[in-house]
Design a protein around this motif. Structure first.
Motif, mmCIF file in Angstrom:
data_model
loop_
_atom_site.group_PDB
_atom_site.id
_atom_site.type_symbol
_atom_site.label_atom_id
_atom_site.label_comp_id
_atom_site.label_asym_id
_atom_site.label_seq_id
_atom_site.Cartn_x
_atom_site.Cartn_y
_atom_site.Cartn_z
ATOM 1 N N ASP A 49 5.082 -11.093 3.666
ATOM 2 C CA ASP A 49 3.959 -10.803 2.783
ATOM 3 C C ASP A 49 3.869 -9.298 2.508
ATOM 4 O O ASP A 49 3.620 -8.868 1.389
ATOM 5 C CB ASP A 49 2.649 -11.348 3.335
ATOM 6 C CG ASP A 49 2.371 -10.974 4.787
ATOM 7 O OD1 ASP A 49 3.305 -10.514 5.499
ATOM 8 O OD2 ASP A 49 1.227 -11.159 5.241
ATOM 9 N N PHE A 50 4.142 -8.485 3.514
ATOM 10 C CA PHE A 50 4.092 -7.039 3.341
ATOM 11 C C PHE A 50 5.250 -6.553 2.476
ATOM 12 O O PHE A 50 5.079 -5.663 1.638
ATOM 13 C CB PHE A 50 4.141 -6.332 4.693
ATOM 14 C CG PHE A 50 2.893 -6.515 5.527
ATOM 15 C CD1 PHE A 50 1.816 -7.270 5.089
ATOM 16 C CD2 PHE A 50 2.801 -5.932 6.762
ATOM 17 C CE1 PHE A 50 0.669 -7.436 5.857
ATOM 18 C CE2 PHE A 50 1.666 -6.077 7.545
ATOM 19 C CZ PHE A 50 0.600 -6.822 7.093
ATOM 20 N N ILE A 51 6.412 -7.122 2.676
ATOM 21 C CA ILE A 51 7.582 -6.738 1.875
ATOM 22 C C ILE A 51 7.325 -7.029 0.408
ATOM 23 O O ILE A 51 7.639 -6.215 -0.467
ATOM 24 C CB ILE A 51 8.849 -7.450 2.395
ATOM 25 C CG1 ILE A 51 9.223 -6.873 3.762
ATOM 26 C CG2 ILE A 51 9.996 -7.334 1.396
ATOM 27 C CD1 ILE A 51 10.303 -7.649 4.496
ATOM 28 N N LYS A 52 6.715 -8.153 0.123
ATOM 29 C CA LYS A 52 6.388 -8.498 -1.265
ATOM 30 C C LYS A 52 5.422 -7.464 -1.855
ATOM 31 O O LYS A 52 5.614 -7.006 -2.984
ATOM 32 C CB LYS A 52 5.784 -9.899 -1.328
ATOM 33 C CG LYS A 52 5.440 -10.339 -2.724
ATOM 34 C CD LYS A 52 4.865 -11.731 -2.750
ATOM 35 C CE LYS A 52 4.465 -12.097 -4.171
ATOM 36 N NZ LYS A 52 3.787 -13.364 -4.262
ATOM 37 N N ILE A 53 4.415 -7.091 -1.106
ATOM 38 C CA ILE A 53 3.444 -6.100 -1.569
ATOM 39 C C ILE A 53 4.131 -4.746 -1.784
ATOM 40 O O ILE A 53 3.902 -4.074 -2.800
ATOM 41 C CB ILE A 53 2.271 -5.976 -0.580
ATOM 42 C CG1 ILE A 53 1.394 -7.230 -0.669
ATOM 43 C CG2 ILE A 53 1.457 -4.711 -0.834
ATOM 44 C CD1 ILE A 53 0.340 -7.338 0.402
ATOM 45 N N ILE A 54 4.965 -4.343 -0.851
ATOM 46 C CA ILE A 54 5.676 -3.069 -0.979
ATOM 47 C C ILE A 54 6.539 -3.065 -2.234
ATOM 48 O O ILE A 54 6.533 -2.100 -3.013
ATOM 49 C CB ILE A 54 6.524 -2.794 0.279
ATOM 50 C CG1 ILE A 54 5.596 -2.521 1.465
ATOM 51 C CG2 ILE A 54 7.494 -1.637 0.051
ATOM 52 C CD1 ILE A 54 6.293 -2.553 2.812
ATOM 53 N N ASP A 55 7.275 -4.142 -2.454
ATOM 54 C CA ASP A 55 8.128 -4.225 -3.644
ATOM 55 C C ASP A 55 7.309 -4.195 -4.936
ATOM 56 O O ASP A 55 7.687 -3.523 -5.902
ATOM 57 C CB ASP A 55 8.988 -5.484 -3.603
ATOM 58 C CG ASP A 55 10.135 -5.390 -2.607
ATOM 59 O OD1 ASP A 55 10.471 -4.258 -2.175
ATOM 60 O OD2 ASP A 55 10.691 -6.435 -2.248
ATOM 61 N N GLU A 56 6.199 -4.898 -4.962
ATOM 62 C CA GLU A 56 5.332 -4.885 -6.145
ATOM 63 C C GLU A 56 4.818 -3.474 -6.422
ATOM 64 O O GLU A 56 4.811 -3.014 -7.571
ATOM 65 C CB GLU A 56 4.150 -5.836 -5.953
ATOM 66 C CG GLU A 56 4.519 -7.303 -6.014
ATOM 67 C CD GLU A 56 3.373 -8.217 -5.610
ATOM 68 O OE1 GLU A 56 2.286 -7.720 -5.213
ATOM 69 O OE2 GLU A 56 3.552 -9.452 -5.662
ATOM 70 N N CYS A 57 4.387 -2.796 -5.396
ATOM 71 C CA CYS A 57 3.879 -1.440 -5.555
ATOM 72 C C CYS A 57 4.983 -0.485 -5.987
ATOM 73 O O CYS A 57 4.765 0.369 -6.855
ATOM 74 C CB CYS A 57 3.252 -0.945 -4.238
ATOM 75 S SG CYS A 57 1.760 -1.844 -3.766
ATOM 76 N N LYS A 58 6.153 -0.626 -5.415
ATOM 77 C CA LYS A 58 7.295 0.219 -5.779
ATOM 78 C C LYS A 58 7.672 0.010 -7.248
ATOM 79 O O LYS A 58 7.909 0.976 -7.987
ATOM 80 C CB LYS A 58 8.486 -0.100 -4.872
ATOM 81 C CG LYS A 58 9.773 0.621 -5.222
ATOM 82 C CD LYS A 58 9.766 2.033 -4.750
ATOM 83 C CE LYS A 58 11.146 2.652 -4.765
ATOM 84 N NZ LYS A 58 11.532 3.270 -5.982
ATOM 85 N N ASN A 59 7.699 -1.232 -7.685
ATOM 86 C CA ASN A 59 8.000 -1.525 -9.094
ATOM 87 C C ASN A 59 6.957 -0.897 -10.018
ATOM 88 O O ASN A 59 7.287 -0.397 -11.089
ATOM 89 C CB ASN A 59 8.084 -3.015 -9.324
ATOM 90 C CG ASN A 59 9.322 -3.634 -8.722
ATOM 91 O OD1 ASN A 59 10.323 -2.957 -8.531
ATOM 92 N ND2 ASN A 59 9.252 -4.908 -8.387
ATOM 93 N N PHE A 60 5.698 -0.916 -9.608
ATOM 94 C CA PHE A 60 4.632 -0.301 -10.391
ATOM 95 C C PHE A 60 4.837 1.205 -10.497
ATOM 96 O O PHE A 60 4.725 1.777 -11.589
ATOM 97 C CB PHE A 60 3.267 -0.615 -9.755
ATOM 98 C CG PHE A 60 2.128 0.036 -10.451
ATOM 99 C CD1 PHE A 60 1.641 -0.465 -11.634
ATOM 100 C CD2 PHE A 60 1.534 1.165 -9.899
ATOM 101 C CE1 PHE A 60 0.576 0.158 -12.283
ATOM 102 C CE2 PHE A 60 0.476 1.794 -10.537
ATOM 103 C CZ PHE A 60 -0.010 1.282 -11.733
ATOM 104 N N ILE A 61 5.157 1.847 -9.413
ATOM 105 C CA ILE A 61 5.361 3.301 -9.382
ATOM 106 C C ILE A 61 6.566 3.684 -10.240
ATOM 107 O O ILE A 61 6.556 4.707 -10.908
ATOM 108 C CB ILE A 61 5.576 3.795 -7.938
ATOM 109 C CG1 ILE A 61 4.317 3.602 -7.100
ATOM 110 C CG2 ILE A 61 6.031 5.248 -7.889
ATOM 111 C CD1 ILE A 61 3.146 4.421 -7.536
#
Length: 75
Positions: free
Chosen positions: A61-73
């Motif tokens: 769940d954290f990896i998914k959130i990290i990837d989503e945030c990274k894609n946004f940045i």
């Protein structure tokens, strides 16, 4: 900027293993990414004002959130 150095600065007696990390183009993006991730993970915090979180899904769940945030940045 240096993952090994960053991990060595944590004041803890417990061992923790980095299982996932991402890199950023520059320090500004890294700082912004960290802030956004902390906001997104806030409900999983073990203790207020600490950077320790509890996952409900073996960190997936954290990896998914990290990837989503990274894609946004990166946009």
């Amino acid at each position: 900027q240096d993952l090994k150095n960053r991990l060595s600065t944590y004041n803890t007696s417990e061992n923790h293993e980095v299982i996932y990390h991402v890199s950023c183009k520059n320090k500004n993006n890294m700082d912004l990414l960290e802030k956004i991730i902390h906001l997104r993970l806030d409900e999983h915090r073990i203790e207020q004002n600490k950077e320790w979180f509890v996952s409900n899904d073996n960190a997936n769940d954290f990896i998914k959130i990290i990837d989503e945030c990274k894609n946004f940045i990166d946009k």
